[in-house]
Design an enzyme around this catalytic site. Structure first.
Site, PDB file in Angstrom:
ATOM      1  N   GLU A   7       2.634  10.177 -11.695  1.00  0.00           N
ATOM      2  CA  GLU A   7       2.966   9.089 -10.626  1.00  0.00           C
ATOM      3  C   GLU A   7       2.411   8.376  -9.876  1.00  0.00           C
ATOM      4  O   GLU A   7       0.893   7.873 -10.757  1.00  0.00           O
ATOM      5  CB  GLU A   7       2.824  10.634  -9.604  1.00  0.00           C
ATOM      6  CG  GLU A   7       2.901  11.845  -8.979  1.00  0.00           C
ATOM      7  CD  GLU A   7       3.981  12.487  -8.217  1.00  0.00           C
ATOM      8  OE1 GLU A   7       4.736  11.391  -8.038  1.00  0.00           O
ATOM      9  OE2 GLU A   7       4.731  12.786  -9.591  1.00  0.00           O
ATOM     10  N   LYS A  55      -2.462  25.616 -10.148  1.00  0.00           N
ATOM     11  CA  LYS A  55      -1.880  26.766 -11.765  1.00  0.00           C
ATOM     12  C   LYS A  55      -2.695  27.895 -12.106  1.00  0.00           C
ATOM     13  O   LYS A  55      -2.358  29.230 -12.490  1.00  0.00           O
ATOM     14  CB  LYS A  55      -1.467  25.812 -12.821  1.00  0.00           C
ATOM     15  CG  LYS A  55      -0.008  24.664 -11.813  1.00  0.00           C
ATOM     16  CD  LYS A  55       0.327  24.008 -13.190  1.00  0.00           C
ATOM     17  CE  LYS A  55       0.870  22.697 -12.915  1.00  0.00           C
ATOM     18  NZ  LYS A  55       1.095  22.405 -14.144  1.00  0.00           N
ATOM     19  N   GLU A 106       8.332  31.769 -11.387  1.00  0.00           N
ATOM     20  CA  GLU A 106       7.520  31.478 -12.613  1.00  0.00           C
ATOM     21  C   GLU A 106       7.631  30.124 -13.406  1.00  0.00           C
ATOM     22  O   GLU A 106       6.617  29.867 -13.802  1.00  0.00           O
ATOM     23  CB  GLU A 106       8.695  32.617 -13.680  1.00  0.00           C
ATOM     24  CG  GLU A 106       8.725  32.061 -15.025  1.00  0.00           C
ATOM     25  CD  GLU A 106       7.577  32.531 -15.680  1.00  0.00           C
ATOM     26  OE1 GLU A 106       7.752  34.028 -15.187  1.00  0.00           O
ATOM     27  OE2 GLU A 106       6.179  31.808 -15.970  1.00  0.00           O
ATOM     28  N   VAL A 128       3.962  27.221 -13.036  1.00  0.00           N
ATOM     29  CA  VAL A 128       2.946  27.378 -13.591  1.00  0.00           C
ATOM     30  C   VAL A 128       3.445  27.637 -15.588  1.00  0.00           C
ATOM     31  O   VAL A 128       4.235  28.281 -15.843  1.00  0.00           O
ATOM     32  CB  VAL A 128       2.099  28.466 -14.121  1.00  0.00           C
ATOM     33  CG1 VAL A 128       0.922  28.574 -14.984  1.00  0.00           C
ATOM     34  CG2 VAL A 128       1.699  28.952 -12.872  1.00  0.00           C
ATOM     35  N   GLY A 138       9.603  18.405 -16.302  1.00  0.00           N
ATOM     36  CA  GLY A 138       9.974  18.622 -17.055  1.00  0.00           C
ATOM     37  C   GLY A 138      11.865  19.047 -16.416  1.00  0.00           C
ATOM     38  O   GLY A 138      11.552  19.837 -16.133  1.00  0.00           O
TER      39      GLY A 138
HETATM   40  N1  LIG Z   1       8.660  17.631 -11.978  1.00  0.00           N
HETATM   41  C1  LIG Z   1       8.713  18.526 -13.032  1.00  0.00           C
HETATM   42  O1  LIG Z   1       8.625  18.876 -14.106  1.00  0.00           O
HETATM   43  C2  LIG Z   1       8.027  19.659 -12.083  1.00  0.00           C
HETATM   44  C3  LIG Z   1       7.926  20.864 -13.166  1.00  0.00           C
HETATM   45  C4  LIG Z   1       7.034  21.826 -13.363  1.00  0.00           C
HETATM   46  C5  LIG Z   1       7.242  22.706 -11.349  1.00  0.00           C
HETATM   47  N2  LIG Z   1       7.881  21.135 -10.391  1.00  0.00           N
HETATM   48  C6  LIG Z   1       7.573  21.318  -9.226  1.00  0.00           C
HETATM   49  O2  LIG Z   1       8.864  21.640  -8.842  1.00  0.00           O
HETATM   50  C7  LIG Z   1       8.805  20.666  -7.386  1.00  0.00           C
HETATM   51  C8  LIG Z   1       9.935  19.290  -7.447  1.00  0.00           C
HETATM   52  O3  LIG Z   1       9.166  18.762  -8.075  1.00  0.00           O
HETATM   53  P1  LIG Z   1      10.267  17.461  -8.642  1.00  0.00           P
HETATM   54  O4  LIG Z   1       9.706  16.511  -9.500  1.00  0.00           O
HETATM   55  O5  LIG Z   1      11.843  18.217  -8.863  1.00  0.00           O
HETATM   56  O6  LIG Z   1      10.099  16.490  -7.287  1.00  0.00           O
HETATM   57  P2  LIG Z   1      11.011  15.336  -6.902  1.00  0.00           P
HETATM   58  O7  LIG Z   1      12.061  14.489  -8.123  1.00  0.00           O
HETATM   59  O8  LIG Z   1      10.925  14.790  -6.031  1.00  0.00           O
HETATM   60  O9  LIG Z   1      12.479  15.864  -6.138  1.00  0.00           O
HETATM   61  C9  LIG Z   1      11.766  16.132  -4.535  1.00  0.00           C
HETATM   62  C10 LIG Z   1      13.550  16.732  -3.663  1.00  0.00           C
HETATM   63  O10 LIG Z   1      13.139  17.603  -3.252  1.00  0.00           O
HETATM   64  C11 LIG Z   1      13.521  16.155  -1.704  1.00  0.00           C
HETATM   65  N3  LIG Z   1      12.864  16.872  -0.860  1.00  0.00           N
HETATM   66  C12 LIG Z   1      11.164  15.896  -0.962  1.00  0.00           C
HETATM   67  N4  LIG Z   1      11.098  16.064   0.871  1.00  0.00           N
HETATM   68  C13 LIG Z   1      12.707  16.749   1.523  1.00  0.00           C
HETATM   69  C14 LIG Z   1      12.051  17.022   2.857  1.00  0.00           C
HETATM   70  N5  LIG Z   1      11.079  16.419   3.716  1.00  0.00           N
HETATM   71  N6  LIG Z   1      12.894  17.191   3.079  1.00  0.00           N
HETATM   72  C15 LIG Z   1      14.281  17.704   2.468  1.00  0.00           C
HETATM   73  N7  LIG Z   1      14.254  16.687   1.428  1.00  0.00           N
HETATM   74  C16 LIG Z   1      12.955  16.093   0.758  1.00  0.00           C
HETATM   75  C17 LIG Z   1      13.950  14.871  -2.534  1.00  0.00           C
HETATM   76  O11 LIG Z   1      14.727  14.356  -1.537  1.00  0.00           O
HETATM   77  P3  LIG Z   1      15.468  13.416  -2.284  1.00  0.00           P
HETATM   78  O12 LIG Z   1      16.225  12.879  -3.484  1.00  0.00           O
HETATM   79  O13 LIG Z   1      16.463  12.739  -0.996  1.00  0.00           O
HETATM   80  O14 LIG Z   1      14.209  11.869  -1.826  1.00  0.00           O
HETATM   81  C18 LIG Z   1      14.634  15.471  -3.899  1.00  0.00           C
HETATM   82  O15 LIG Z   1      15.518  15.938  -4.258  1.00  0.00           O
HETATM   83  C19 LIG Z   1       7.661  20.680  -6.888  1.00  0.00           C
HETATM   84  O16 LIG Z   1       7.212  21.618  -6.421  1.00  0.00           O
HETATM   85  C20 LIG Z   1       6.878  20.614  -8.096  1.00  0.00           C
HETATM   86  O17 LIG Z   1       5.682  20.716  -8.462  1.00  0.00           O
HETATM   87  C21 LIG Z   1       8.060  19.672 -11.127  1.00  0.00           C
END
Ligand SMILES: NC(=O)c1ccc[n+]([C@@H]2O[C@H](COP(=O)([O-])OP(=O)(O)OC[C@H]3O[C@@H](n4cnc5c(N)ncnc54)[C@H](OP(=O)(O)O)[C@@H]3O)[C@@H](O)[C@H]2O)c1
Length: 429
Positions: free
Chosen positions: A198, A213, A130, A133, A311
Site C-alpha cells: 500500500e 494472522k 479461511e 490467513v 491476490g
Molecule cells: N487483496 C488481497 O490479496 C487479500 C488477501 C487476503 C485477504 N484480504 C482481505 O480481504 C479484504 C478485502 O481486501 P481487498 O484487497 O479486496 O480490498 P479493496 O480492494 O480495498 O476493496 C475494498 C472494497 O470494499 C468497499 N468498501 C470499503 N469500505 C467500505 C465502506 N465503508 N462502505 C462500503 N464499501 C466499502 C470498497 O468500495 P469502493 O470500491 O467503492 O471503494 C471496495 O469495493 C480485507 O479484509 C483484506 O485484508 C485481501
C-alpha cells in the site's frame, strides 16, 4: 436451505472482484458440488460510479449496508471490505439477522473473533474466515478438519507475502550489484509500484498484518484463545542488505516468520519477527509474493503448504471454499469452539534461542568493546571485515535467554556510532 443460495457481497475491490469472477466462471461446478445455485443479490461499495476491474451489474450495486444485510432472502453475507469498522459492526449485524458470514478480514477476526464466533453459535449460523490467513492456502480448514486429530507442536509461516516480496527484491538487487544500504528502500518502492504494498505500507512492513494472522492461526493450531496483544511483533524495516548478504554466506534464508509453539511448561508462545532459516527448512523455497505454512504435529510429523497468499483469484478460492462449506452444512457444530478456550501465553522473553549478531563500529578498538559480552556467551565469530565506513563483524550465539540477551544488546547499542543488528535463528523442535 433452498436450492438457491443468495448472497450479499460487501466490497467489490480485489477480493470481491475475484469472488464475482469465480462465481461466474465456476457456477456449474459450484452447483454440482453443493446442489445449489449461488445468486448474488447485493454488492456493497463506497462509490458505485468507480471504474472496476470486474464489472458488477449496476442493479446489484448499493451503498446502503442495510439493504445488503436486511434482505430476508439473503442467506450468506460475504464481508470483503477490510478494516476494523464498519466491517466488524456489519458482520455483527449480519449474524444478529441470522445470516451466515464469510470474511477475509484478519483484523476483525484477530481483534473480535471471540465475540463474533460466539454470536454466530448463539444465532445458529456459521462464521468462516479461511481467506483471512495466507490467502488461498487451506490452512484453517486443514487444522479444523483433516489434521484435527493431531497435537500440533509448532506452526511456522510466511503469512505476509508483501514482506516476502520485499526481501526477495532486496536479494535480487544485491545479486545485480546494487548497494546494500539502499536495498530495503528500493525494494519497498518496487513492491508499491507492483501493487504488492500500500501507499502506507506500515501494516505489512511493521509486522501488524502477520501479527493478526498469527493470532488466528495459533488459536486453531493450539486450541486456545490467543489475544492479539500476546503475539510479539517485529517488522522488517530495520533489516539491511548486509543482513541478506550474510544470510547467504551462512547458507540461510531471511524471512519474516510467524511462529507459534507450545512450550514445555504448557504455555503458548506466538510471535512474528525476521528469522534466519536453514536451507533444509521447507519455507526456504517460499519466495516473492508467496506464502507458506509449515506445521509439525505428533501424528503427521510435518507438513507444508505453499502457494499464493494474496491476490484476487487466490483469495477468492478460499472464500468459495467457505461458501461451499456453508452450502453443504449450514448448521454450526453443537460443541463449543475449542479455539475460544482460555489458555496461558508466554512472552518472547521466556524463550531461549540462537542469535545472529552483526556489529559495526568505527574502528577495531570500538569493535572489541562490542565483542566482549558476546565472547562471554560463547558466540562464534566470523572474521572482521572493513566496510567503507568502519569495521563489521558477525557472530552466532549459542542458545541464550531472550530477556537477558536483549538487555545486554540494549547496553551495547548505547555505544556511540555502533550498529548492533540482532536476528533470531529458527530452532529445531
Ligand atoms: N487483496 C488481497 O490479496 C487479500 C488477501 C487476503 C485477504 N484480504 C482481505 O480481504 C479484504 C478485502 O481486501 P481487498 O484487497 O479486496 O480490498 P479493496 O480492494 O480495498 O476493496 C475494498 C472494497 O470494499 C468497499 N468498501 C470499503 N469500505 C467500505 C465502506 N465503508 N462502505 C462500503 N464499501 C466499502 C470498497 O468500495 P469502493 O470500491 O467503492 O471503494 C471496495 O469495493 C480485507 O479484509 C483484506 O485484508 C485481501
Amino acid at each position: 436451505m433452498s436450492k438457491i443460495l443468495r448472497l450479499s457481497i460487501l466490497g467489490a475491490g480485489t477480493v470481491g472482484g475475484g469472488v464475482l469472477t469465480l462465481l461466474r466462471e465456476n457456477a456449474d461446478l459450484l452447483e454440482a458440488q453443493t446442489g445449489k445455485r449461488f445468486e448474488v443479490r447485493h454488492v456493497l461499495v463506497r462509490n458505485p460510479d468507480k471504474p472496476r476491474a470486474v464489472a458488477v451489474p449496476p442493479k446489484l450495486l448499493t451503498t446502503d449496508p442495510q439493504r445488503a444485510l436486511c434482505d430476508p432472502k439473503v442467506h450468506v453475507v460475504l464481508e470483503l471490505m477490510g478494516g476494523l469498522e464498519p466491517a466488524r459492526t456489519l458482520i455483527r449485524d449480519a449474524l444478529q439477522a441470522g445470516k451466515h458470514v464469510i470474511t477475509a478480514n484478519k483484523l476483525v477476526m484477530a481483534v473480535s473473533g471471540d465475540e463474533l464466533l460466539r454470536l454466530a453459535r448463539q444465532r445458529g449460523v456459521r462464521l468462516l474466515y479461511e481467506a483471512s490467513v495466507a490467502g488461498s492456502l487451506p490452512i484453517l480448514d486443514a487444522l479444523q478438519g483433516a489434521l484435527a486429530g493431531n497435537r500440533i507442536q509448532r506452526a511456522v509461516g510466511i503469512v505476509n507475502s508483501t514482506t516476502n516480496f520485499i526481501l526477495r527484491e532486496m536479494e535480487r538487487a544485491l545479486d545485480a550489484g546494487e548497494p546494500a544500504e539502499t536495498a530495503y528502500t528500493n525494494a519497498l518502492q518496487k513492491a508499491q509500484q507492483n501493487g504488492y504494498a500500500e501507499a502506507d505500507p506500515t501494516s505489512d512492513v511493521e509486522g501488524y498484518d502477520a501479527q493478526y494472522k498469527t493470532a488466528i492461526l495459533a488459536r486453531l493450531a493450539f486450541l486456545q484463545y490467543v489475544p492479539l496483544e500476546s503475539v510479539y511483533r517485529e517488522g522488517i524495516t530495520h533489516l539491511s542488505g548486509r543482513d541478506l548478504l550474510w544470510a547467504r554466506r551462512l547458507n540461510m534464508g531471511l524471512k519474516l516468520l510467524s511462529i507459534s509453539e507450545r512450550l514445555p511448561d504448557g504455555r503458548l508462545c506466538a510471535r512474528v519477527h525476521p528469522t534466519l532459516i536453514p536451507r533444509e527448512c521447507p519455507l526456504y523455497v517460499v519466495r516473492g509474493a508467496f506464502s507458506g505454512v509449515w506445521l509439525q504435529g505428533n501424528g503427521f510429523q510435518e507438513m507444508s503448504f505453499h502457494g499464493f497468499g494474496a491476490g484476487a483469484r487466490a483469495t477468492a478460492s478460499a472464500v468459495l471454499g467457505d461458501l461451499i462449506a456453508v452450502a453443504r452444512s449450514p448448521k454450526p457444530p453443537r460443541y463449543e469452539d475449542p479455539s475460544l478456550r482460555p489458555g496461558e501465553t508466554a512472552p518472547i522473553e521466556s524463550l531461549s534461542m540462537r542469535y545472529f549478531v552483526r556489529l559495526v563500529a568505527p574502528d577495531e578498538d570500538a569493535l572489541r568493546t562490542l565483542r566482549e559480552p558476546l565472547h562471554l556467551l560463547g558466540a562464534e565469530f566470523h572474521p572482521a571485515e572493513a566496510l567503507e565506513q568502519g569495521v563489521e563483524q558477525v557472530a552466532l550465539t549459542p542458545p541464550v535467554n531472550e530477556g537477558a540477551f536483549q538487555t545486554q544488546i540494549a547496553r551495547l547499542r548505547e555505544q556511540p556510532d555502533a550498529t548492533v543488528q540482532v536476528i533470531r535463528l529458527l530452532s529445531a523442535v
